[in-house]
Scaffold this motif. Structure first.
Motif, PDB file in Angstrom:
ATOM      1  N   LEU A 191      12.654   9.096  -7.345  1.00 22.17           N
ATOM      2  CA  LEU A 191      13.129   7.858  -6.867  1.00 22.17           C
ATOM      3  C   LEU A 191      11.690   6.904  -6.982  1.00 22.17           C
ATOM      4  CD1 LEU A 191      14.957   8.508  -3.395  1.00 22.17           C
ATOM      5  CD2 LEU A 191      15.864   7.973  -5.501  1.00 22.17           C
ATOM      6  N   ASN A 192      11.878   5.623  -6.852  1.00 25.97           N
ATOM      7  CA  ASN A 192      10.933   4.783  -7.133  1.00 25.97           C
ATOM      8  C   ASN A 192      11.251   3.471  -6.170  1.00 25.97           C
ATOM      9  OD1 ASN A 192       8.840   3.287  -8.272  1.00 25.97           O
ATOM     10  ND2 ASN A 192      10.154   1.803  -9.516  1.00 25.97           N
ATOM     11  N   PRO A 193      10.687   3.776  -4.760  1.00 25.75           N
ATOM     12  CA  PRO A 193      11.157   2.878  -4.100  1.00 25.75           C
ATOM     13  C   PRO A 193      10.307   1.542  -4.214  1.00 25.75           C
ATOM     14  CG  PRO A 193       9.978   4.614  -2.994  1.00 25.75           C
ATOM     15  CD  PRO A 193      10.183   4.990  -4.364  1.00 25.75           C
ATOM     16  N   PHE A 194      10.892   0.464  -3.565  1.00 25.19           N
ATOM     17  CA  PHE A 194      10.117  -0.890  -3.468  1.00 25.19           C
ATOM     18  C   PHE A 194      11.191  -1.779  -2.463  1.00 25.19           C
ATOM     19  CE2 PHE A 194      13.405  -1.576  -6.843  1.00 25.19           C
ATOM     20  CZ  PHE A 194      13.528  -2.863  -6.992  1.00 25.19           C
ATOM     21  N   PHE A 195      10.787  -2.909  -2.300  1.00 25.91           N
ATOM     22  CA  PHE A 195      11.326  -3.845  -1.589  1.00 25.91           C
ATOM     23  C   PHE A 195      11.841  -5.058  -2.668  1.00 25.91           C
ATOM     24  CE2 PHE A 195       8.580  -2.156   1.759  1.00 25.91           C
ATOM     25  CZ  PHE A 195       9.424  -1.892   2.647  1.00 25.91           C
ATOM     26  N   GLY A 196      13.279  -5.004  -2.593  1.00 23.10           N
ATOM     27  CA  GLY A 196      13.915  -6.145  -3.411  1.00 23.10           C
ATOM     28  C   GLY A 196      13.422  -7.545  -2.897  1.00 23.10           C
ATOM     29  N   VAL A 197      13.299  -7.651  -1.769  1.00 19.16           N
ATOM     30  CA  VAL A 197      13.229  -8.765  -1.049  1.00 19.16           C
ATOM     31  C   VAL A 197      11.808  -8.892  -0.112  1.00 19.16           C
ATOM     32  CG1 VAL A 197      13.884 -10.817   0.649  1.00 19.16           C
ATOM     33  CG2 VAL A 197      15.612  -9.428  -0.734  1.00 19.16           C
ATOM     34  N   MET A 198      10.977  -9.827  -0.846  1.00 23.30           N
ATOM     35  CA  MET A 198       9.708 -10.238  -0.191  1.00 23.30           C
ATOM     36  C   MET A 198       9.413 -11.524  -0.395  1.00 23.30           C
ATOM     37  SD  MET A 198       7.142  -6.978  -1.365  1.00 23.30           S
ATOM     38  CE  MET A 198       7.432  -6.912  -2.907  1.00 23.30           C
ATOM     39  N   GLY A 199       9.117 -12.195   0.456  1.00 18.75           N
ATOM     40  CA  GLY A 199       8.985 -13.872   0.652  1.00 18.75           C
ATOM     41  C   GLY A 199       8.276 -14.356   1.750  1.00 18.75           C
ATOM     42  N   GLY A 237      15.548  -2.893   0.924  1.00 24.01           N
ATOM     43  CA  GLY A 237      14.733  -1.687   0.627  1.00 24.01           C
ATOM     44  C   GLY A 237      15.763  -1.029  -0.735  1.00 24.01           C
ATOM     45  N   HIS A 238      14.941  -0.645  -1.618  1.00 21.36           N
ATOM     46  CA  HIS A 238      15.662  -0.177  -2.993  1.00 21.36           C
ATOM     47  C   HIS A 238      15.119   1.171  -3.171  1.00 21.36           C
ATOM     48  CE1 HIS A 238      17.137  -3.956  -4.940  1.00 21.36           C
ATOM     49  NE2 HIS A 238      17.820  -3.869  -3.688  1.00 21.36           N
ATOM     50  N   ALA A 239      15.728   2.484  -2.914  1.00 13.22           N
ATOM     51  CA  ALA A 239      15.160   3.648  -3.234  1.00 13.22           C
ATOM     52  C   ALA A 239      15.205   3.826  -4.872  1.00 13.22           C
ATOM     53  CB  ALA A 239      16.111   4.738  -2.534  1.00 13.22           C
ATOM     54  N   ASN A 240      15.867   3.118  -5.663  1.00 21.23           N
ATOM     55  CA  ASN A 240      15.905   3.167  -7.191  1.00 21.23           C
ATOM     56  C   ASN A 240      16.772   2.141  -7.441  1.00 21.23           C
ATOM     57  OD1 ASN A 240      14.334   5.188  -8.598  1.00 21.23           O
ATOM     58  ND2 ASN A 240      16.064   5.051 -10.011  1.00 21.23           N
ATOM     59  N   GLN A 241      16.297   1.356  -8.611  1.00 26.87           N
ATOM     60  CA  GLN A 241      17.077   0.475  -9.276  1.00 26.87           C
ATOM     61  C   GLN A 241      16.551   0.261 -10.719  1.00 26.87           C
ATOM     62  OE1 GLN A 241      16.568  -3.988  -8.204  1.00 26.87           O
ATOM     63  NE2 GLN A 241      16.438  -3.934 -10.079  1.00 26.87           N
ATOM     64  N   HIS A 286       0.637  -0.984  -0.056  1.00 29.85           N
ATOM     65  CA  HIS A 286      -0.167  -0.184  -0.086  1.00 29.85           C
ATOM     66  C   HIS A 286       0.668   1.373   0.143  1.00 29.85           C
ATOM     67  CE1 HIS A 286      -3.479  -2.313   0.435  1.00 29.85           C
ATOM     68  NE2 HIS A 286      -3.141  -2.780   1.526  1.00 29.85           N
ATOM     69  N   GLU A 287       1.889   1.216   0.967  1.00 28.27           N
ATOM     70  CA  GLU A 287       2.487   2.705   0.889  1.00 28.27           C
ATOM     71  C   GLU A 287       4.119   2.096   1.134  1.00 28.27           C
ATOM     72  OE1 GLU A 287       1.210   4.666   4.090  1.00 28.27           O
ATOM     73  OE2 GLU A 287      -0.736   4.979   3.118  1.00 28.27           O
ATOM     74  N   ILE A 288       5.057   2.950   0.854  1.00 29.59           N
ATOM     75  CA  ILE A 288       6.565   2.945   1.108  1.00 29.59           C
ATOM     76  C   ILE A 288       6.863   4.183   1.823  1.00 29.59           C
ATOM     77  CG2 ILE A 288       8.674   2.186   0.440  1.00 29.59           C
ATOM     78  CD1 ILE A 288       7.515   0.282  -1.588  1.00 29.59           C
ATOM     79  N   CYS A 314      12.290  -6.779  -8.558  1.00 28.88           N
ATOM     80  CA  CYS A 314      11.443  -6.157  -9.736  1.00 28.88           C
ATOM     81  C   CYS A 314      10.949  -4.819  -9.147  1.00 28.88           C
ATOM     82  CB  CYS A 314      10.440  -7.168  -9.949  1.00 28.88           C
ATOM     83  SG  CYS A 314       9.362  -6.416 -11.286  1.00 28.88           S
ATOM     84  N   LYS A 315      11.399  -3.645 -10.146  1.00 31.04           N
ATOM     85  CA  LYS A 315      11.232  -2.394  -9.684  1.00 31.04           C
ATOM     86  C   LYS A 315       9.691  -2.088  -9.923  1.00 31.04           C
ATOM     87  CE  LYS A 315      12.592  -0.362 -14.095  1.00 31.04           C
ATOM     88  NZ  LYS A 315      13.386   0.814 -14.666  1.00 31.04           N
TER      89      LYS A 315
END
Length: 321
Positions: free
Chosen positions: A146-154, A203-207, A95-97, A178-179
């Protein structure tokens, strides 16, 4: 958005570098509950100089978490979701980062990355982040949105797999990188353990697609998630027992393999199955549609097992009535 629960990052909520089927949930929630999960990124050698600031929780995790599988990611969790059982699908709604730090780091490491033969010196680059403007100031004078997302979710792996590194993405998810999996995305994961046992981090601020030098702008982040349990749905996933994802406008299927061509075939076959399961199109029609409307993208090339994702606009076919 109302958060039903916050999971802070601390030595008790952290597991460093691995997914363990025997690790108990740090908390249990109901499907539909909103949970805010805090994460940190980087060991002591990644901490920045002043005037950049390090979160006290980050220093505490580094000082007190001694069980580590390195190299690997600092993960928060797992969260158990009541009612999730092996064979189900856990739909993870992002929902939010929130960006928690005023800096991120990028690493070049010898013998790593896409060009290990070209770069044989370690470089740690600390990059200032403006969390309000959501920008990063690169050292050569560019301000990057920036386009933040979590590199690891599992989720937790099956018992017979045992403890798994957080580096290699697998059927339980993990280091997908996956960005497109930022705010508004939903990641669908097969469930292997009671409760699913969801963890996140990296956490990836941008990739960029590929993550070619080894890392993105790695940073500390918090995410607000909710979870939906789809009973018995794992065997019907587009890529059997493999994660897939969607946004408001896109379907996304993944392939993961040590051989990039094999990963591409996995991801494409999964997209063909997704199309045929949701429409009246034949396999031949779906294959054609992928050729003229889908994009095959390199997710990452640096996690031992390489990743491909196929991206298809939802508007390209009519779902079954």
């Amino acid at each position: 958005m109302k958060n039903d629960l916050t999971i802070p990052v601390d030595p008790e909520t952290t597991h460093w570098g691995y997914f363990d089927p025997a690790r108990p949930a740090v908390t249990w929630i109901e499907p539909g509950d909103n949970v805010r999960i805090e994460t940190v990124s980087g060991g002591e050698t990644m901490l920045p100089p002043t005037p950049m600031t390090t979160l006290p929780s980050h220093r505490e995790v580094i000082a007190k978490v001694t069980r580590r599988m390195e190299p690997g990611h600092i993960l928060t969790g797992p969260v158990g979701i009541n009612g999730a059982s092996p064979g189900d699908v856990l739909s993870v709604h992002v929902h939010e980062i929130e960006l928690l730090s005023d800096w991120g780091w990028n690493l070049i490491r010898p013998l790593s990355g896409v060009l290990p033969e070209d770069f044989d010196s370690t470089r740690v680059l600390h990059i200032p982040i403006d969390g309000v403007a959501r920008t990063a100031a690169l050292p050569w004078g560019v301000t990057l949105p920036l386009n933040p997302f979590f590199g690891v979710m599992g989720v937790a792996p099956p018992d017979h797999w045992g403890v798994q590194s957080s580096i290699v993405p697998r059927a339980f998810g993990g280091n997908i990188d996956c960005k497109l999996l930022g705010s508004g995305a939903t990641l669908h994961l097969p469930v292997f353990q009671p409760g699913g046992l969801f963890s996140c981090g990296d956490g990836h601020a941008n990739q960029g697609d590929g993550e070619v030098c080894l890392t993105a702008i790695e940073t500390c982040m918090a995410g607000v998630f909710s979870f939906e349990v789809l009973a018995g749905a794992a065997s019907d996933m587009p890529g059997p027992w493999m994660p897939w994802a969607e946004t408001a406008d896109l379907f996304i299927t993944f392939g993961i393999d040590v051989v990039l061509d094999a990963a591409a075939k996995q991801a494409l076959r999964a997209m063909i199955r997704l199309i045929t399961s949701r429409s009246n199109l034949t396999r031949e029609d779906a294959y054609t549609l992928c050729s003229i409307a889908a994009d095959m993208r390199v997710t990452q090339l640096v996690n031992q097992h390489k990743g491909i994702h196929v991206v298809l606009p939802k508007s390209t076919f009519d779902p079954n009535p």
